[in-house]
Design an enzyme around this catalytic site. Structure first.
Site, PDB file in Angstrom:
ATOM      1  N   TYR A 274      26.669   1.187 -10.766  1.00  0.00           N
ATOM      2  CA  TYR A 274      28.147   1.474 -11.102  1.00  0.00           C
ATOM      3  C   TYR A 274      28.025   1.277 -12.469  1.00  0.00           C
ATOM      4  O   TYR A 274      27.380   0.231 -13.227  1.00  0.00           O
ATOM      5  CB  TYR A 274      28.796   0.448 -10.472  1.00  0.00           C
ATOM      6  CG  TYR A 274      29.174   0.696  -8.773  1.00  0.00           C
ATOM      7  CD1 TYR A 274      30.245   1.137  -8.730  1.00  0.00           C
ATOM      8  CD2 TYR A 274      28.466  -0.067  -7.850  1.00  0.00           C
ATOM      9  CE1 TYR A 274      30.612   1.599  -7.330  1.00  0.00           C
ATOM     10  CE2 TYR A 274      28.769   0.145  -6.704  1.00  0.00           C
ATOM     11  CZ  TYR A 274      29.683   1.216  -6.358  1.00  0.00           C
ATOM     12  OH  TYR A 274      30.144   1.155  -4.982  1.00  0.00           O
TER      13      TYR A 274
ATOM     14  N   TYR B 102      22.425   0.541  -2.966  1.00  0.00           N
ATOM     15  CA  TYR B 102      22.053  -0.604  -4.122  1.00  0.00           C
ATOM     16  C   TYR B 102      21.991  -1.660  -3.482  1.00  0.00           C
ATOM     17  O   TYR B 102      22.678  -2.276  -2.605  1.00  0.00           O
ATOM     18  CB  TYR B 102      23.293  -0.596  -5.091  1.00  0.00           C
ATOM     19  CG  TYR B 102      24.708  -0.699  -4.610  1.00  0.00           C
ATOM     20  CD1 TYR B 102      25.230  -2.076  -4.497  1.00  0.00           C
ATOM     21  CD2 TYR B 102      25.564   0.552  -4.357  1.00  0.00           C
ATOM     22  CE1 TYR B 102      26.426  -2.070  -3.986  1.00  0.00           C
ATOM     23  CE2 TYR B 102      26.786   0.426  -4.037  1.00  0.00           C
ATOM     24  CZ  TYR B 102      27.243  -1.055  -3.951  1.00  0.00           C
ATOM     25  OH  TYR B 102      28.606  -1.372  -3.601  1.00  0.00           O
TER      26      TYR B 102
ATOM     27  N   ARG C 229      23.337  -2.017   0.384  1.00  0.00           N
ATOM     28  CA  ARG C 229      24.738  -1.179   0.843  1.00  0.00           C
ATOM     29  C   ARG C 229      24.066   0.234   1.080  1.00  0.00           C
ATOM     30  O   ARG C 229      23.523   0.828   0.393  1.00  0.00           O
ATOM     31  CB  ARG C 229      25.667  -1.304  -0.070  1.00  0.00           C
ATOM     32  CG  ARG C 229      26.380  -2.447  -0.835  1.00  0.00           C
ATOM     33  CD  ARG C 229      27.121  -3.244   0.439  1.00  0.00           C
ATOM     34  NE  ARG C 229      27.954  -2.390   1.506  1.00  0.00           N
ATOM     35  CZ  ARG C 229      28.840  -1.766   1.255  1.00  0.00           C
ATOM     36  NH1 ARG C 229      29.518  -1.676   0.302  1.00  0.00           N
ATOM     37  NH2 ARG C 229      29.252  -1.043   2.433  1.00  0.00           N
TER      38      ARG C 229
ATOM     39  N   HIS D 202      27.935   4.869  -0.096  1.00  0.00           N
ATOM     40  CA  HIS D 202      29.306   4.972   0.352  1.00  0.00           C
ATOM     41  C   HIS D 202      30.076   5.548  -0.761  1.00  0.00           C
ATOM     42  O   HIS D 202      29.748   5.310  -2.165  1.00  0.00           O
ATOM     43  CB  HIS D 202      29.762   3.603   0.790  1.00  0.00           C
ATOM     44  CG  HIS D 202      29.453   2.767  -0.357  1.00  0.00           C
ATOM     45  ND1 HIS D 202      28.356   2.003  -0.211  1.00  0.00           N
ATOM     46  CD2 HIS D 202      30.403   1.973  -1.095  1.00  0.00           C
ATOM     47  CE1 HIS D 202      28.603   0.959  -1.226  1.00  0.00           C
ATOM     48  NE2 HIS D 202      29.657   0.947  -1.791  1.00  0.00           N
TER      49      HIS D 202
ATOM     50  N   HIS E   3      34.098   4.788  -2.450  1.00  0.00           N
ATOM     51  CA  HIS E   3      35.426   3.940  -2.108  1.00  0.00           C
ATOM     52  C   HIS E   3      36.650   4.847  -2.351  1.00  0.00           C
ATOM     53  O   HIS E   3      36.550   5.796  -3.286  1.00  0.00           O
ATOM     54  CB  HIS E   3      35.604   2.814  -3.308  1.00  0.00           C
ATOM     55  CG  HIS E   3      34.264   1.738  -3.147  1.00  0.00           C
ATOM     56  ND1 HIS E   3      34.521   0.518  -2.399  1.00  0.00           N
ATOM     57  CD2 HIS E   3      33.049   1.730  -3.652  1.00  0.00           C
ATOM     58  CE1 HIS E   3      33.294   0.000  -2.650  1.00  0.00           C
ATOM     59  NE2 HIS E   3      32.459   0.825  -3.381  1.00  0.00           N
TER      60      HIS E   3
HETATM   61 FE   LIG Z   1      30.493  -0.063  -3.495  1.00  0.00          FE
END
Ligand SMILES: [Fe+3]
Lengths: 248, 218
Positions: free
Chosen positions: A113, A152, A162, A165, A167
């Protein structure tokens, strides 16, 4: 018929609540951060009155055309597999939610991110910021072009990853309908070990997983995934009669 | 009837507004119950997607009667939560809502949006919303609600938003009549009541602990 009755002054819809057996709980023990954050007392029922059945109108002025293509930022193209993500926003009685703001954010192709607290040593992509915004059309449809996010690691447990995905954040038309959620991809091998995915009751997990759509892939350009989003709908029973005792 | 939300019929007619609609005004001829999409946490990186430069301004800067509503959010170890997002929604000073869903009609109060979205950022780890003090709105039971702000809190560690309300300590008479406050045990009402400050009001929110705020199931 109007929305008012003389007796109560106001005749308001009641938004249906997902039953416990299919509603994601606020806290989930395997997701460690919930431990000190999820409230411990039982929430108090709040009947839906004017504040709950109204909501902000967040219009086109928040959305620029380029917000619908996350693959083009800072004068270049993001690295990764291009995907078209599309679907419809409906309420639970099947009614489309038109002209609604949909905000999305995600990791880049490497699972990183663009955020100061993300220290996963995967490269940042100068041409990907991970932010998109679109409006639904008059039939509740939305779509945006992005790249498939990477998985990640996140330290919740040993070797915790995770699943890929995206959000999503949606308002609907009423305070009651507000939803922040995550869209997953089909057949992700990381589902089994992810407490955020598994906090969704088993009977509802498939609702969070998009579907691959060969017919919407863009030839020589991008794969396509469809994900329909369902917000809470209103109980229409109060509209059947004028004096059924259902008050705001 | 429950139908898989991933496979619903095609839509052919635009949405009809809620107020005054009857069952037959929808595009479907019979009631349809789609399972709602599961909620999920905003996670730690919500600032990427959910930060708005104008998020703090439920009422415009400089508008007559503008107040700051501030507070902090504490976790179960009494630590300030530095990565939450707070959203607020409320009536204008005349008790109207700038929303077409209000059956009385959408209000339009100068300089007022009614909605804010702010992060708790360090330092000082507090949220700050610039707004107007809401008026009283009908409770639907023949009375008036006390002035209040609906609040949603989103954060890493919360798989769904939590919802609470902010009331005002200098509205004792209205608060005593309020249908929501009256339904709460006396010792817990105080967790919803903001105290006056020099430029507005302040209310700390406790997600857990001895002083856990009253949260609502909506
Ligand atoms: Fe996330």
């Amino acid at each position: 018929m109007t929305g008012t009755t003389p007796a109560s002054g106001l005749h308001l819809p009641r938004y249906l609540r997902e039953p416990d057996v299919t509603r994601t709980p606020v806290g989930f023990p395997d997701y460690r951060s919930t431990g000190l954050r999820a409230p411990l007392r039982t929430p108090v029922d709040l009947p839906h009155r004017l504040t709950e059945i109204t909501g902000p109108v967040l219009g086109e002025d928040r959305v620029k055309p380029e917000d619908a293509d996350l693959t083009l930022r800072n004068g270049g193209e993001a690295v990764g597999q291009r995907i078209l993500v599309y679907g419809r926003v409906l309420d639970s009685d099947g009614r489309p939610v038109p002209d609604a703001l949909v905000e999305v954010w995600q990791a880049n192709a490497g699972g990183r991110y663009r955020h100061v607290v993300d220290v996963f040593p995967a490269p940042l992509d100068p041409h990907f910021d991970g932010l998109g915004r679109v409006m639904t059309d008059s039939l509740g449809r939305y779509e945006f072009m992005t790249i498939k996010p990477g998985a990640y690691p996140w330290g919740n447990h040993h070797n915790a990853w995770r699943p890929a995905h995206i959000h999503f954040s949606l308002f609907g038309r009423a305070f009651t309908q507000r939803l922040v959620t995550q869209m997953y991809f089909p057949d992700d091998p990381l589902f089994g070990q992810d407490p955020i995915f598994n906090s969704i009751p088993a009977a509802a997990r498939h609702r969070a997983i998009s579907q691959f759509r060969l017919e919407r892939t863009v030839d020589n350009w991008a794969l396509a995934f469809e994900w329909n989003i369902v917000l809470r709908g209103a109980d229409q029973t109060p509209f059947e009669t004028e004096d059924d005792g259902d008050v705001a | 009837m429950t139908i898989d939300p991933l496979d619903v019929p095609d839509v052919t007619e635009p949405y009809q507004p809620l107020p005054g609609r009857s069952r037959s005004t929808g595009f479907l001829t019979e009631p349809l119950r789609l399972g709602t999409s599961p909620s999920a946490t905003v996670g730690p990186y919500l600032a990427i997607g959910l930060t708005w430069p104008d998020g703090t301004w439920a009422a415009d800067e400089g508008v007559e009667g503008g107040i700051w509503v501030r507070g902090r959010i504490f976790d179960g170890a009494d630590q300030v939560v530095p990565d939450a997002m707070v959203e607020t929604w409320q009536a204008d000073p005349d008790g109207g809502f700038p929303s077409p869903e209000d059956p009385r009609g959408a209000s339009s109060y100068p300089g007022f949006r009614g909605y804010s979205r702010v992060a708790t950022a360090q330092p000082p780890g507090e949220f700050a919303v610039h707004t107007l003090k809401p008026g009283r709105v009908p409770d639907g039971e023949g009375g008036l609600q006390a002035p209040h702000i609906d609040v949603s809190i989103f954060a890493r560690g919360l798989l769904d938003r939590v919802v609470t309300r902010i009331y005002f300590a200098d509205e004792a008479e209205a608060n005593a009549e309020d249908v929501v406050l009256r339904g709460l045990p006396e010792d817990r009402r105080a967790t919803l009541v903001a105290e006056p400050t020099q430029d507005g009001y302040r209310l700390d929110i406790h997600l857990q602990g001895e002083h856990e705020t009253v949260f609502f199931a909506v």
